[in-house]
Enzyme design. Sequence first.
Site, PDB file in Angstrom:
ATOM      1  N   GLU A   7    -167.869 -41.678  41.502  1.00 50.24           N
ATOM      2  CA  GLU A   7    -168.502 -40.847  40.474  1.00 50.24           C
ATOM      3  C   GLU A   7    -169.635 -40.021  41.106  1.00 50.24           C
ATOM      4  OE1 GLU A   7    -169.998 -42.942  37.002  1.00 50.24           O
ATOM      5  OE2 GLU A   7    -169.868 -41.156  35.753  1.00 50.24           O
ATOM      6  N   GLY A  26    -176.298 -43.367  34.901  1.00 49.61           N
ATOM      7  CA  GLY A  26    -175.546 -44.501  34.339  1.00 49.61           C
ATOM      8  C   GLY A  26    -175.111 -45.490  35.398  1.00 49.61           C
ATOM      9  N   HIS A  65    -152.269 -61.003  51.925  1.00 50.39           N
ATOM     10  CA  HIS A  65    -150.858 -61.303  51.683  1.00 50.39           C
ATOM     11  C   HIS A  65    -150.175 -60.167  50.938  1.00 50.39           C
ATOM     12  CE1 HIS A  65    -151.217 -65.392  53.209  1.00 50.39           C
ATOM     13  NE2 HIS A  65    -152.464 -65.292  52.761  1.00 50.39           N
ATOM     14  N   LYS A  98    -164.416 -36.666  28.534  1.00 44.81           N
ATOM     15  CA  LYS A  98    -164.990 -37.051  27.239  1.00 44.81           C
ATOM     16  C   LYS A  98    -164.717 -35.969  26.198  1.00 44.81           C
ATOM     17  CE  LYS A  98    -169.041 -39.964  28.249  1.00 44.81           C
ATOM     18  NZ  LYS A  98    -170.493 -40.063  28.251  1.00 44.81           N
ATOM     19  N   GLU A 125    -166.314 -44.479  23.002  1.00 46.48           N
ATOM     20  CA  GLU A 125    -165.778 -45.835  23.149  1.00 46.48           C
ATOM     21  C   GLU A 125    -166.788 -46.877  22.676  1.00 46.48           C
ATOM     22  OE1 GLU A 125    -165.733 -43.487  25.432  1.00 46.48           O
ATOM     23  OE2 GLU A 125    -163.895 -43.522  26.635  1.00 46.48           O
TER      24      GLU A 125
HETATM   25  O1  F6P Z   1    -169.870 -39.636  31.090  1.00 50.73           O
HETATM   26  C1  F6P Z   1    -169.926 -40.547  32.108  1.00 50.73           C
HETATM   27  C2  F6P Z   1    -170.917 -41.561  31.792  1.00 50.73           C
HETATM   28  O2  F6P Z   1    -172.055 -40.847  31.445  1.00 50.73           O
HETATM   29  C3  F6P Z   1    -171.266 -42.532  32.877  1.00 50.73           C
HETATM   30  O3  F6P Z   1    -171.946 -41.971  33.934  1.00 50.73           O
HETATM   31  C4  F6P Z   1    -172.026 -43.504  32.065  1.00 50.73           C
HETATM   32  O4  F6P Z   1    -172.362 -44.638  32.754  1.00 50.73           O
HETATM   33  C5  F6P Z   1    -171.056 -43.700  30.940  1.00 50.73           C
HETATM   34  O5  F6P Z   1    -170.525 -42.408  30.720  1.00 50.73           O
HETATM   35  C6  F6P Z   1    -171.603 -44.283  29.665  1.00 50.73           C
HETATM   36  O6  F6P Z   1    -172.567 -43.457  29.104  1.00 50.73           O
HETATM   37  P1  F6P Z   1    -173.599 -44.000  28.048  1.00 50.73           P
HETATM   38  O7  F6P Z   1    -174.403 -45.064  28.679  1.00 50.73           O
HETATM   39  O8  F6P Z   1    -174.416 -42.807  27.663  1.00 50.73           O
HETATM   40  O9  F6P Z   1    -172.816 -44.521  26.882  1.00 50.73           O
END
Ligand code: F6P
Length: 545
Positions: free
Chosen positions: A351, A265, A382, A510, A210
């Site tokens: 997580e 992360g 509400h 992923k 992403e």
């Molecule tokens: O795969 C999960 C994860 O590793 C999270 O724990 C992490 O914060 C996120 O994806 C983003 O990963 P990166 O910082 O390596 O892009």
Amino acid sequence: MTELTQSQTWNELVAHTEALPHMRALFESDPQRFDKMSTTACDLFLDYSKNRASEETLSLLFKLAEECKLESKIKAMFDGDVINTTEKRAVLHTALRATPGQKILLDGVDIVQEVQQAQAQMASFVSSITSGDWKGYTGKPITDIVSIGIGGSFLGPKIVSQALRPYWNKALNCHFVGNVDGTSITEKLKPLDAETTLFIMSSKSFGTQETLTNTLSAKDWFIQQGGTQSDIAQHFVAVTSNVAKATEFGIDANNIFPMWDWVGGRYSLWSAIGLPIALMIGMDNFRELLNGAHQMDQHFANTPLSENMPVIMGLFSLLYGNFHNAQSHVVLTYDHYLRGLPAYFQQLDMESNGKSVTLDGTQVDFSTGPVIWGGEGTNGQHAYHQLLHQGTALIPADFIMPLKSHNPLGEHHKQLASNCFGQTQALMQGRSYEESLTELAGSTLSENDKRTIAKHKVMQGNKPSNTILMDKLTPATLGSLIALYEHRTFVQGAIWDINSFDQWGVELGKNLGNDVLERLSATADATELDSSSNGLINMFRQQTI
Ligand code: F6P
């Protein structure tokens, strides 16, 4: 069966919780309950008196924690032991907020020094952006920061920046892109001017689909708007532990901020992943945020279990999940700036503690992490609070409110507080059938209708809540608050003996996503997949051919 559920203390807790009186009775029998069951740490006040607990409950919970060696597990985390056993990593987000001069050795290297160097790099970058020394490709100062990342590399910086809006540098604006849906980045970029926009690509691994895709689209947009390849260095910086990949991607080596594999992360906002926060609130305030978290670290590491705020909160959460069958936990913020916090705590806890085996791989025979959810308190009142009051599920709640508002406005804050306190009171005491009937006494309803309606108005009460108050929302109190929840999550994981620091389920998503991506561009029928997956892939292909 696991050792935990076989232990005598666990079984005493089972019997004890069944016999515990209604909280209303506990309050009536002890006028000092609030004083006895409230505590202060790092400018945060915690009222835990509205929990299903007597002194005996607490002592059983502390005994359970002791038997599970909680104190030595806390020490192991702070010492940098490899407690993330499946990834063979230390867990040292606490080192990110250590004070200069503190020494934490990891494989012979003092990581506090590395952290300080990274902070110095951040400080000089923040100063060059905010002073206007750092110029965009047409010589104009930067006005907009676009932070691209996902998961921990997105939510922390976003939620903390949002929460600390009163501290923002008025000359800057920030925007966060996480979702790979092209709509997200398209909408974010629409009003921006490439000449004055800086992109921060945040990815610990520099391998997350992403984030890479969004960064490539950001680069394309930048070029379309008139920037050139050689201008990229002035407009793109990265935070990553994978410097090689970042430079290969085209980020100038001078514009790469470090990350380390000993920071998970979801615990990374304290590192250079927090760069968007530092830019928006300034480095001094960012250090205040770190210091607030450090204060909570000190409290967690050095306070006896019975007075330890994260321990108390962690044990209550465990009490409801394991002994009262609660499946979820709601976080209700009574401060507009904190509206994103429930989502942040959701990532942090779910997580971390969404696990099914203990450290040695044994299947657990108890519930682990609950569903964490929530939102802005008054709005929820509400809507979904109905289920908190009268639904069949037990949902423990945390109410969080600063005593002073950043925006004092007439009676607003008083009303906000009255809602917050009123909800905890109603959840605790409920309303009996007799009370409902008395309320209906003066109405014109028939006696029969009164009796029926009274049944609908009954609320069992005995619904637990914590109330967390702070004088004012500041970088320091926010730092303490977030660290409080980090450690609360740790406490539960430590007692369950699970690994709170890996995330194999998320990793699976992923990998499967990448596999399907290839199939979406292929032409062959994916008959080796289940018919639903194959069918969905075919539908997508037909629409996009
Ligand atoms: O795969 C999960 C994860 O590793 C999270 O724990 C992490 O914060 C996120 O994806 C983003 O990963 P990166 O910082 O390596 O892009």
